[in-house]
Scaffold this active site. Structure first.
Site, PDB file in Angstrom:
ATOM      1  N   SER A 111       0.791  -1.472   0.163  1.00 30.53           N
ATOM      2  CA  SER A 111       0.174   0.266  -0.042  1.00 30.53           C
ATOM      3  C   SER A 111       0.724   1.534   0.157  1.00 30.53           C
ATOM      4  O   SER A 111      -0.005   2.445  -0.045  1.00 30.53           O
ATOM      5  CB  SER A 111      -0.877  -0.157   1.291  1.00 30.53           C
ATOM      6  OG  SER A 111      -2.290  -0.776   0.558  1.00 30.53           O
ATOM      7  N   LYS A 127       0.822   3.740  -3.286  1.00 26.43           N
ATOM      8  CA  LYS A 127      -0.335   5.361  -2.825  1.00 26.43           C
ATOM      9  C   LYS A 127       0.428   6.886  -2.648  1.00 26.43           C
ATOM     10  O   LYS A 127      -0.643   7.330  -3.289  1.00 26.43           O
ATOM     11  CB  LYS A 127      -1.263   5.110  -1.211  1.00 26.43           C
ATOM     12  CG  LYS A 127      -3.204   2.672  -2.086  1.00 26.43           C
ATOM     13  CD  LYS A 127      -3.306   3.154  -0.522  1.00 26.43           C
ATOM     14  CE  LYS A 127      -4.790   2.109  -0.941  1.00 26.43           C
ATOM     15  NZ  LYS A 127      -3.557   0.941  -0.797  1.00 26.43           N
ATOM     16  N   SER A 159      -6.360   4.103   3.936  1.00 22.72           N
ATOM     17  CA  SER A 159      -5.808   2.684   2.778  1.00 22.72           C
ATOM     18  C   SER A 159      -6.801   2.419   1.909  1.00 22.72           C
ATOM     19  O   SER A 159      -6.954   1.192   1.935  1.00 22.72           O
ATOM     20  CB  SER A 159      -4.395   1.899   3.792  1.00 22.72           C
ATOM     21  OG  SER A 159      -4.054   1.434   2.688  1.00 22.72           O
TER      22      SER A 159
END
Length: 470
Positions: free
Chosen positions: A107, A110, A303
């Site tokens: 993640s 991102k 997230s």
């Protein structure tokens, strides 16, 4: 410039937050009428982020190495740990170990999605959802523009989101005395597969991912009240509908008084340059998403993988690429290169980090953090607003409590990433002397289990926070 851009952003979010929660609530977007007038005022919140000082002593490379070398070699992190540490004010590299090596980022991806969409679309851009006239009187076409936060009504998952009931009211007014008779949904803006081929088999059904379509409501959640309750309890997974565009279309049909069984996919007719009101393809109504800066906040703070994939496609659309996984990846790579980031150290398959085929180097991440924080591109500083704060919010709320990592509490602000065997963290940390550092630690060959690798990562960031490193 650093103090007026990055420190202001960090201090603003860090000081005014009373409790962890969705960014919209952090910024005071709860309607005043929804609050209880007699509610007991809360005490003034304490600051949770130390102020950075651009004039503070710069750590030395030797000092950083002495503090974290042994921590980087922790067995819990496995045998491939790639690290970069830089000074945000100057961009100087202070520590590198496999810093230029592409690593599975999870993640942490991102951060790239956030910076590239802010650069490509701008912080104030809002995603439209339109309704246009169909080929015959009373026929309506709902056109998805890629807003993943679109709500059906005031009870939507994302506070402040655009709403279908508002759009339905516009349509009814535009049609005048003509009753809506048929609804077609046009989600053709996105192309290609709805699931990225590199996703683990359980991603589409496990609650953290879902089908990526240009039209959806509430991030494709099937049970919004339950999802909101679970979100409040720290669980961001939720059951997702398998065909988000059809689900959104049926909700819109109910608002228009059209039988839901008649909702079909199709293409909106093209309006001619001289089309009159009500002519095929002419606009009957439009609603707009939250501004891009807020969508980026939501993506990073929670997230949110569905929001991430939608924002990646906005990069593609801004660069005239296909709004697909492949087109978004190509566009993000191009924008990263335009920003002067080492795009040869970036290989993406999606915008969320769910794909195991993604590769990002730690040095690209620290270069990105420096670019966003040094004041040369102030619009990019928006990525810091949603970053979780150690021992305070988001994915770091329950971390940095133990003695070994306590020095990082309140002064580490970072995006985390986790897949089985993959653990990553990247963000900023203020040293004990007040110097702001960017750091990224990525490891994609960790032993089984999550707590060991997470604790080992936290100790690295805490060591940076607790030393002058000179």
């Amino acid at each position: 410039m650093l103090a007026t851009v990055l420190v202001l952003v960090l201090a603003l979010v860090g000081v005014v937050v009373v409790r962890p929660g969705p960014v919209a609530e952090w910024l005071g977007d709860e309607p005043a009428g929804d609050r209880v007038a007699t509610e007991t005022p809360e005490p003034a919140p304490a600051a949770v982020l130390a102020a950075a000082d651009a004039n503070a002593p710069l750590p030395t490379a030797a000092g950083i190495r002495a503090e974290i070398d042994s921590l980087v070699g922790a067995a819990a992190l496995g045998d491939r740990v790639n690290v970069s540490v830089t000074d945000v004010a100057t961009g100087e590299s202070l520590y590198g170990r496999g810093a230029d090596d592409g690593t599975v980022p999870a993640s942490v991806t991102k951060l790239v999605t956030g910076v590239t969409v802010l650069a490509a679309r701008g912080p104030g851009y809002r995603i439209p959802t339109r309704a246009v006239a169909g080929p015959n009187p009373g026929e309506v076409v709902l056109v998805g523009g890629g807003d993943p936060t679109l709500a059906v009504d005031k009870n939507g998952f994302y506070p402040g989101a655009a709403r279908l009931d508002d759009l339905a009211a516009q349509v009814k007014q535009a049609l005048g005395g003509t009753s809506p008779t048929k609804l077609t949904i046009d989600s053709s803006l996105y192309t290609g597969p709805v699931h990225e081929p590199g996703w683990d088999d359980d991603i589409p059904t496990g609650g953290y991912g879902g089908s990526i379509t240009a039209l959806m409501t509430d991030g494709a959640r099937s049970d919004v009240p339950r999802a909101k309750k679970d979100h409040d309890n720290g669980d961001h997974a939720a059951e997702r509908v398998s065909q988000p565009d059809l689900a959104a279309g049926r909700a819109f049909a109910r608002l228009l008084g059209i039988p839901t069984g008649a909702v079909k996919r199709g293409k909106a007719p093209t309006a001619g340059a001289d089309a009159t009101a009500g002519a095929p393809g002419s606009e009957l109504g439009v609603v707009h998403s939250l501004p891009m800066v807020r969508l980026v906040d939501l993506m990073i703070s929670d997230s949110d993988n569905i929001v991430a994939e939608a924002l990646a496609r906005q990069v593609a659309l801004a660069r005239n690429e296909s709004a697909s996984f492949a087109g978004a990846a190509k566009a993000m790579d191009a924008v990263a290169a335009e920003l002067g980031l080492p795009a040869d150290e970036l290989s993406l398959a999606d915008g969320s980090g769910l794909s195991r085929t993604n590769r990002i180097s730690p040095s690209l991440l620290t270069d990105l953090i420096t670019l966003a924080g040094n004041g040369t591109r102030p619009e990019l500083a928006a990525i810091f607003g949603g970053l979780p704060v150690a021992a305070w919010s988001g994915t770091l709320a329950d971390r940095y409590a133990g003695a070994a990592a306590k020095a990082g509490a309140g002064v580490v602000r970072a995006k985390t990433g986790t897949l089985s065997g993959v653990h990553a963290i990247a963000g900023v940390v203020t040293t004990v002397d007040g110097r702001l550092l960017g750091f990224a630690v990525l490891t994609d060959r960790t032993p089984d289990g999550q707590e060991g690798p997470r604790a080992a990562l936290d100790r690295i960031a805490a060591a940076l926070a607790g030393c002058g490193c000179r």
